[in-house]
Design an enzyme around this catalytic site. Structure first.
Site, PDB file in Angstrom:
ATOM      1  N   GLU A 191       9.432  27.530  11.950  1.00 57.48           N
ATOM      2  CA  GLU A 191      10.113  26.745  10.909  1.00 57.48           C
ATOM      3  C   GLU A 191       9.457  25.375  10.722  1.00 57.48           C
ATOM      4  OE1 GLU A 191      14.279  26.888  12.096  1.00 57.48           O
ATOM      5  OE2 GLU A 191      14.528  28.807  11.100  1.00 57.48           O
ATOM      6  N   GLU A 386      13.479  36.206  11.940  1.00 48.94           N
ATOM      7  CA  GLU A 386      14.813  35.754  12.356  1.00 48.94           C
ATOM      8  C   GLU A 386      15.799  36.074  11.254  1.00 48.94           C
ATOM      9  OE1 GLU A 386      15.674  31.788  13.792  1.00 48.94           O
ATOM     10  OE2 GLU A 386      13.642  31.633  14.613  1.00 48.94           O
TER      11      GLU A 386
HETATM   12  C1  BGP Z   1      16.566  28.842  13.696  1.00 55.28           C
HETATM   13  C2  BGP Z   1      15.771  28.587  14.961  1.00 55.28           C
HETATM   14  C3  BGP Z   1      16.237  29.312  16.170  1.00 55.28           C
HETATM   15  C4  BGP Z   1      17.708  29.628  16.194  1.00 55.28           C
HETATM   16  C5  BGP Z   1      18.336  29.963  14.883  1.00 55.28           C
HETATM   17  C6  BGP Z   1      19.848  30.005  14.885  1.00 55.28           C
HETATM   18  O1  BGP Z   1      16.553  27.714  12.913  1.00 55.28           O
HETATM   19  O2  BGP Z   1      14.408  28.907  14.773  1.00 55.28           O
HETATM   20  O3  BGP Z   1      15.719  28.696  17.302  1.00 55.28           O
HETATM   21  O4  BGP Z   1      18.435  29.175  17.186  1.00 55.28           O
HETATM   22  O5  BGP Z   1      17.921  29.109  13.859  1.00 55.28           O
HETATM   23  O6  BGP Z   1      20.337  28.690  14.935  1.00 55.28           O
HETATM   24  P1  BGP Z   1      21.496  28.214  15.906  1.00 55.28           P
HETATM   25  O7  BGP Z   1      21.039  28.578  17.271  1.00 55.28           O
HETATM   26  O8  BGP Z   1      21.594  26.770  15.709  1.00 55.28           O
HETATM   27  O9  BGP Z   1      22.693  28.967  15.490  1.00 55.28           O
END
Ligand code: BGP
Length: 488
Positions: A191, A386
């Site tokens: 990201e 993701e």
């Molecule tokens: C993305 C990141 C991850 C992850 C995910 C979910 O932005 O790359 O590392 O954790 O989001 O976010 P969160 O864990 O804050 O729910």
């Protein structure tokens, strides 16, 4: 849902990041990373992304003095460092073809600046990749996922100093050489666009260290250094591992105009273009003109060294990967509108969509839309690395976890992918976020669960760390074994 559209070599799997799963924060020579300063704030509203993510010099000083792992949950993670064999068995049982992991830079170079790498850190990842290969799980490795050495943040202004490019490239060369027989698929920066949302987590920049009117320029300069580092990583990856494939990684946030008012449409176009800027640089090998014009208008001066433009142009990525969690709405009257939160961002609520418990908008059609849009723009293979829903899960008396909401979420999103493939989009694979419960990036909670596998651990770090299969585990297993045909 179009049946039978997923290619035979489609990479089904799951995604993790070192700092959210490994734990073992100070074991085997690992140095402190920015993630080790990220603290759990029980009193903060988990939907308030700003409250969750502000970091000060004082916070860092306190973190450096502390040995606590409950306040700093990424330090314990889910103990993947010691339990990865058991976890890989579970992933293999689901039929994973791939697993996305990241390499913690601080296990290899604890401060980032050492002359020699730390052998224990190198050995750990070698063992991990060997065990993955034994189970026919192809590693997909992120080089930088929110875990840069804290030392570089404290002593080099994070990515603001050009020297950090050299330190990172050195780290990349070491890991490419060491793992060239095990790892074919790589991602550079997770990201990369997130640098504006959370400069510390992404680039080691602590806002209060700089005059506020210089901050935007500092962030753009740091981003430029990451772009250069990403291109050089691409160059050396191809040189050292000739059959490798390396991709960029974008937070794809889709913006819809609030309505057909042309002013809203123009705003949505601008918001989408701002989002694409990052992958544009990594795919086309040059900055879009609109960004350079914006710098000029704002008096932002980003220093390019001799040869930078050539580096960007020569070493572009092989594929485009992205996270997809939500869409947002662009409105010229945003201040008056109801808001939703998201990936540490916030936007106008879409009345046609539901939200998760953390107020993230659920929009599978937006994934279909994004896949077509990204493919039309880049003509490069796409990889959804993701996607997922953070939810509170309930453990029943018999130990089972009936997470129908998760199954429903994935059913809709996999259907969206199959529709996009049927529309002629080339998709390499799909790695839902988490796939095993892990520490939340934004809130440091454990109760914000993403996994097919439950981990017995709470927000205060209490629990047995035992793993168990949720209902979605069996469902995803069936999805993989039918190559995406059976979503019932
Ligand atoms: C993305 C990141 C991850 C992850 C995910 C979910 O932005 O790359 O590392 O954790 O989001 O976010 P969160 O864990 O804050 O729910």
């Amino acid at each position: 849902m179009k049946k039978g559209v997923f290619p035979d070599n489609f990479l089904w799997g799951g995604a993790t990041a070192a700092n959210q799963v490994e734990g073992a924060w100070n074991i085997d020579g690992k140095g402190l990373s920015v993630a080790d300063c990220s603290n759990y704030k029980p009193k903060a509203d988990p939907k308030d992304y700003k409250a969750q993510h502000v970091i000060t010099v004082k916070d860092i000083e306190e973190a450096m003095k502390s040995q606590n792992t409950e306040i700093y949950p990424k330090r314990h993670g889910i103990d993947f460092y010691n339990r990865f064999r058991e976890d890989l068995d579970l992933f293999a049982e689901m039929g994973f073809k791939t697993l996305r992991v990241s390499i913690a830079w601080t296990r290899i170079f604890p401060n980032g600046t050492e002359d020699e790498p730390n052998e224990k850190g190198l050995q750990y990842y070698e063992d991990l990749f060997i065990e993955m290969k034994k189970r026919n799980i192809e590693p997909l490795v992120t080089l930088s996922h929110y875990e840069m050495p804290l030392y570089l943040s404290n002593n080099y202004d994070g990515w603001y100093k050009r020297e950090v490019v050299d330190f990172f490239v050195k780290f990349c060369k070491v890991v490419f050489k060491r793992y060239k027989n095990y790892v074919k698929y790589w991602l550079t920066f997770n990201e990369i666009d997130s640098i504006f949302r959370h400069p510390f987590t992404t680039a080691g920049i602590v806002n209060e260290r700089y005059p506020s009117d210089k901050l935007e320029e500092i962030i753009y300069q740091s981003l430029h250094h990451q772009f250069i580092a990403s291109s050089l990583a691409t160059k050396y990856c191809h040189e050292i591992i000739p059959d490798s494939k390396i991709g960029c990684m974008l937070t794809r946030t889709l913006y819809y105009p609030e309505n057909c008012n042309p002013k809203n449409c123009l705003l949505a176009q601008k918001d989408n273009r701002d989002n694409y800027f990052y992958s544009d640089v990594q795919v086309f090998g040059e900055y879009p003109l609109f960004v350079k014009r914006e710098w000029k208008k704002k008096g932002i001066n980003v220093k390019f060294e001799n040869g930078d433009e050539e580096i960007l142009k020569l070493y572009t990525v092989d594929f485009v990967s992205f996270s997809y969690y939500m869409s947002l709405v662009s409105s010229i009257n945003a201040e008056e509108k109801e808001k939703v939160s998201g990936n540490l961002t916030a936007g106008v609520k879409n009345p046609f969509l539901d939200v998760t418990e953390w107020n993230w908008q659920i929009d599978p059609d937006g994934l279909h839309f994004s896949l077509i849009d990204l493919y039309d723009r880049y003509r490069k293979p796409l990889f959804i690395v993701e996607n997922g829903i953070g939810s509170k899960d309930k453990v029943e008396e018999d130990g089972s976890i009936i997470d129908d909401y998760r199954i429903d979420y994935f059913r809709q999103h996999i259907t969206a992918i199959s529709n996009a493939i049927d529309d002629g989009v080339e998709v390499m694979g799909y790695t839902p976020w988490g796939s095993i419960d892990l520490v939340s990036m934004s809130t440091c909670q454990m109760s914000k669960r993403y996994g097919f596998i439950y981990v017995d651990l709470d927000d205060e770090g209490k629990g047995t760390y035992n793993r168990s299969r949720k209902k979605s585990f069996y469902w995803y297993k069936k999805v993989i074994s039918s190559n995406g045909s059976d979503l019932e």
